[in-house]
Design a protein around this motif. Structure first.
Motif, short mmCIF file in Angstrom:
data_model
loop_
_atom_site.label_atom_id
_atom_site.label_comp_id
_atom_site.label_asym_id
_atom_site.label_seq_id
_atom_site.Cartn_x
_atom_site.Cartn_y
_atom_site.Cartn_z
N LEU A 20 0.86 -1.19 0.00
CA LEU A 20 0.00 0.00 0.00
C LEU A 20 0.90 1.24 0.00
O LEU A 20 1.86 1.29 0.77
N ASP A 21 0.58 2.21 -0.85
CA ASP A 21 1.38 3.43 -0.84
C ASP A 21 0.84 4.41 0.22
O ASP A 21 -0.18 4.14 0.85
N ASN A 22 1.55 5.51 0.38
CA ASN A 22 1.19 6.46 1.43
C ASN A 22 -0.25 6.95 1.29
O ASN A 22 -1.01 6.98 2.26
N ALA A 23 -0.64 7.31 0.08
CA ALA A 23 -1.99 7.85 -0.13
C ALA A 23 -3.04 6.81 0.27
O ALA A 23 -4.04 7.14 0.93
N THR A 24 -2.81 5.57 -0.08
CA THR A 24 -3.77 4.51 0.26
C THR A 24 -3.81 4.30 1.78
O THR A 24 -4.89 4.15 2.36
N ILE A 25 -2.64 4.29 2.42
CA ILE A 25 -2.58 4.10 3.87
C ILE A 25 -3.42 5.15 4.60
O ILE A 25 -4.23 4.84 5.46
N ARG A 26 -3.26 6.40 4.18
CA ARG A 26 -4.01 7.50 4.82
C ARG A 26 -5.52 7.29 4.67
O ARG A 26 -6.27 7.41 5.63
N VAL A 27 -5.91 7.00 3.44
CA VAL A 27 -7.34 6.86 3.16
C VAL A 27 -7.92 5.67 3.93
O VAL A 27 -8.99 5.75 4.52
N VAL A 28 -7.18 4.56 3.92
CA VAL A 28 -7.62 3.36 4.60
C VAL A 28 -7.75 3.62 6.10
O VAL A 28 -8.72 3.22 6.74
N ASP A 29 -6.77 4.33 6.64
CA ASP A 29 -6.79 4.58 8.08
C ASP A 29 -7.94 5.51 8.47
O ASP A 29 -8.60 5.29 9.49
N ASP A 30 -8.19 6.52 7.65
CA ASP A 30 -9.33 7.41 7.91
C ASP A 30 -10.63 6.61 7.91
O ASP A 30 -11.55 6.87 8.68
N PHE A 31 -10.69 5.62 7.04
CA PHE A 31 -11.91 4.83 6.88
C PHE A 31 -12.04 3.78 7.98
O PHE A 31 -13.06 3.69 8.66
N ALA A 32 -10.97 3.01 8.20
CA ALA A 32 -11.10 1.84 9.09
C ALA A 32 -10.55 2.07 10.49
O ALA A 32 -10.63 1.17 11.33
#
Lengths: 471, 471
Positions: free
Chosen positions: A253-265
């Motif tokens: 997972l790249d940085n952008a995905t990590i951020r989005v995933v963390d905001d979500f989950a």
């Protein structure tokens, strides 16, 4: 529009209950998992047996009416959108496991069987069917075969093509053919089984499949590693393989995905790391423990910021959630999510991610990247809005350049999603004009009237290449 | 006969040293590993590069001259006998490993590379290329790909088709195509890579291959078990797999083979047992030890007469000698040895061996059977004399009935040897008339003038079936 006479003939084959052309049925089958593509069919039909499929094909080929075979329509390449109208044939009524043969370690199934349900049944028998596309809780085995679906376990276990031993299929003419069998070795003529796998419903309608099963690995362990530097993460991937360890799963997972995933989950992931790897190994406990320890050591060697090894299956599930929720999390950001699957040799992952980031910046579009690092199969995902034509055009230009970059790194335009409508203009970039010509020749042998899923895989003209390419 | 002008053109492509048509060259290339088949070519050519292969193809297609690609000619189906004359193209000068990529675990090689030499190089790098046809010390990788060769490790590791990721090949027109790549996942269009594997030189000339490698198993162990009862041996095979153990090797020798082998190699084998299994497992030491112990227990449970576990690699070699020397030992008995490869689902091995014995008795011919029990790939081998036409006719009738029996048990006419000339009349039995028609259609797409290895795979007419068959 189908004539009343044709409808009558179709209803005679399946019973009038299983032929529909009310607006609800037509609209429901006018699109699939792919954004921004829709086209109404003229009718929808639900066969219950190979004989019925054959009967349908005979009627349609007599009247030269297009046919689009379809499972759950989870594909992401527009593979089951009926762009030339005609009849959509839904395979859900043919959804049985016909045999689970524990002596030969095979299963014979119908195409409409849901992948996850099949996997569950197989695992209850202590066996294992590795292909695990992300859509598996909805997707069908027939659809998986038509698209040659991959998944998270591709690195160690291969993809759908590695597990199909034999097929029954119906040609455009209505003729029923059988290929392969419960045989690990069979070289009687050209490999028609493998030719049908990934042929996206353009050569024949698959009505039965004999699948290879393997023993279920008795144990598995999951870990996660964070990296401040993208190249360190990529080097870790290569170093693991170079140390002769093939993990069951090796996700990125790249940085952008990590951020989005963390905001979500709300997983408490650090927002500043450039890359996260999720690694799983399965097999005998001693081997798994040794491999995971060795992998953790490699991660440390390449400056992993944080390494977390799941001690329980609940912890493992939590680690995997980051990867599993990536698509859902990204899809919340904007109305339209375009998930691509440019694929490169695994040694080129860092180069590819950097190229994606550069291209996204050039076209001023938002692209997050995650995917199967172990087999070089990345999913650059663009968040956009189908109503914003100008932005969508930029996204399309960006993806064209991403495909170009993948090919120039020795990769391909699609690792596991298929060509369908979306990649058809790019097929020539990968296989050349001779390759396209051979494929079109093969298509004409199976389906001389071009009735099976017309308009897929082959574009009227290839896209012009953006960048000068090798050779 | 080639005209002087054509010879001149060919010599311009490869240099006059590498085109030959003296009687020695022609006779040497008039036969292959298959008994009783011989036909003189008109010329023999030795290209050194893909460009030269392309140049040769252009000359030959211009003049409509047949071309037979050939490695070492170890095949057993008449696959490289030039039955319509023309030019035999020998690939031995193109024998280099172009790259051993330890990051992506791939090797890129030329077709003329000797299999065993390749395996040795690969193992020196701690990697593993599993396909191990018995001919591997002479056979070439190109030949292995053309025939989709199997071997002793097929059960656990698959065959050649499972290890070819990409190909470069030259079409009849001289056009160079590239398929696949260093990619574990690639679904850009129909799988032309898999279509070319096992196509027996009838679709294109393979000029380069990218092969998948796996980590070399660190440990292996070999054992042997004797059985008084054939069914007990067969049940043992099934029981091992049913206990979710997939051995690396699971070989079978029948009583007749055991006697002949022991007379030849003086191994002190008991002459009264009905069957012998040779079993090998590889992997992590703890897994291997556990599997071998479990297998020994299963053998005992099914009344094995004698179980022997090799404690050293010398002992293992001795046990394997029985299997390795089977063909050589049998070949000493009579002037002509016909080695076949009827293949059945592994659960049908005992039925198949009994059918073979019954058929041999019916036709009063001597047939010994050994082979790869784990994947149902048996080698019924007839000892006869090509000069005894009457006996040879009986042998051929017996084999026709053996193929029939294999198919009626859900098997195939060839598991790993290919169709070539020998099995062409039987191809329709396995794939049906629709299957043959599709394959001939594909052939015409690749090679419209039928110049590539003409007369192979497709017979003028199918053999009439001996016995009534299912469906």
């Amino acid at each position: 529009m189908l004539t009343e006479a044709v409808k009558q003939q179709l209803c005679e084959v399946v019973g009038s209950k299983y032929y529909k052309d009310d607006m609800e049925a037509l609209i429901t089958h006018s699109f699939d998992g792919t954004p921004m593509l829709q086209s109404l069919p003229d009718g929808v039909i639900y066969p219950a047996s190979t004989q019925e499929v054959s009967g349908i094909m005979k009627v349609l080929s007599q009247h030269k009416i297009p046919i689009v075979g379809r499972g759950s329509g989870t594909n992401l390449c527009g593979g089951t959108v009926p762009i030339q109208g005609g009849v959509v044939m839904v395979m859900h009524r043919m959804n049985r496991i016909l045999e689970l043969d524990t002596q030969n370690l095979t299963a014979t199934v119908q195409p409409g069987l849901i992948t996850a349900q099949f996997i569950e049944q197989v695992e209850q028998a202590g066996l294992f069917y590795p292909p695990d596309p992300s859509s598996m809780s909805i997707s069908t085995i027939g659809g998986n075969i038509a698209e040659c679906s991959g998944g998270l376990r591709g690195l160690k276990y291969g993809t759908t093509k590695d597990y199909v031993l034999g097929l029954e299929a119906v040609l455009a003419s209505g003729e029923i053919i059988r290929t392969g069998g419960k045989l690990m070795k069979d070289v009687a003529g050209y490999d028609l089984t493998k030719l049908l796998i990934g042929s996206e419903g353009t050569l024949a309608i698959i009505t039965e499949a004999t699948l290879k099963l393997v023993p279920k690995p008795p144990y598995k362990k999951t870990m996660l590693a964070m990296f401040h530097d993208l190249y360190d993460a990529a080097k870790t991937v290569s170093a693991i393989i170079e140390q002769r360890i093939i993990p069951a799963t090796l996700e990125f997972l790249d940085n952008a995905t990590i951020r989005v995933v963390d905001d979500f989950a709300k997983l408490g992931l650090p927002h500043h790391v450039e890359a996260m790897l999720i690694i799983e190994q399965d097999g005998d406990p001693s081997t798994v423990e040794r491999d995971i320890a060795a992998i953790a050591e490699i991660c440390e060697q390449y400056h992993a910021d944080k390494i977390q090894i799941a001690e329980t299956s609940e912890e493992a599930e939590k680690l995997l959630t980051a990867r599993r929720s990536a698509f859902t999390a990204l899809a919340r950001l904007k109305p339209t999510t375009i998930l691509e699957d440019a694929t490169v040799p695994r040694s080129k992952i860092a180069d590819m991610v950097l190229a994606i980031n550069r291209i996204a910046e050039k076209y001023q579009v938002q692209i997050c990247t995650f995917g199967h690092a172990g087999d070089g199969n990345l999913h650059p995902t663009a968040m956009t809005d189908a109503r914003d034509e100008e932005e969508v055009a930029r996204v399309e230009q960006a993806f064209a350049e991403i495909f170009e970059a993948a090919i120039s790194l020795g990769g391909t335009i699609t690792g596991e999603h298929g060509v369908g409508i979306v990649k058809a203009p790019y097929l020539e970039w990968k296989v050349g004009s001779s390759g396209v010509a051979l494929m079109q020749g093969i298509k004409a042998v199976f389906d001389p009237d071009h009735l099976l899923n017309p308009g897929k895989m082959f574009a009227k003209s290839a896209k012009k290449r953006v960048v000068l390419h090798r050779d």
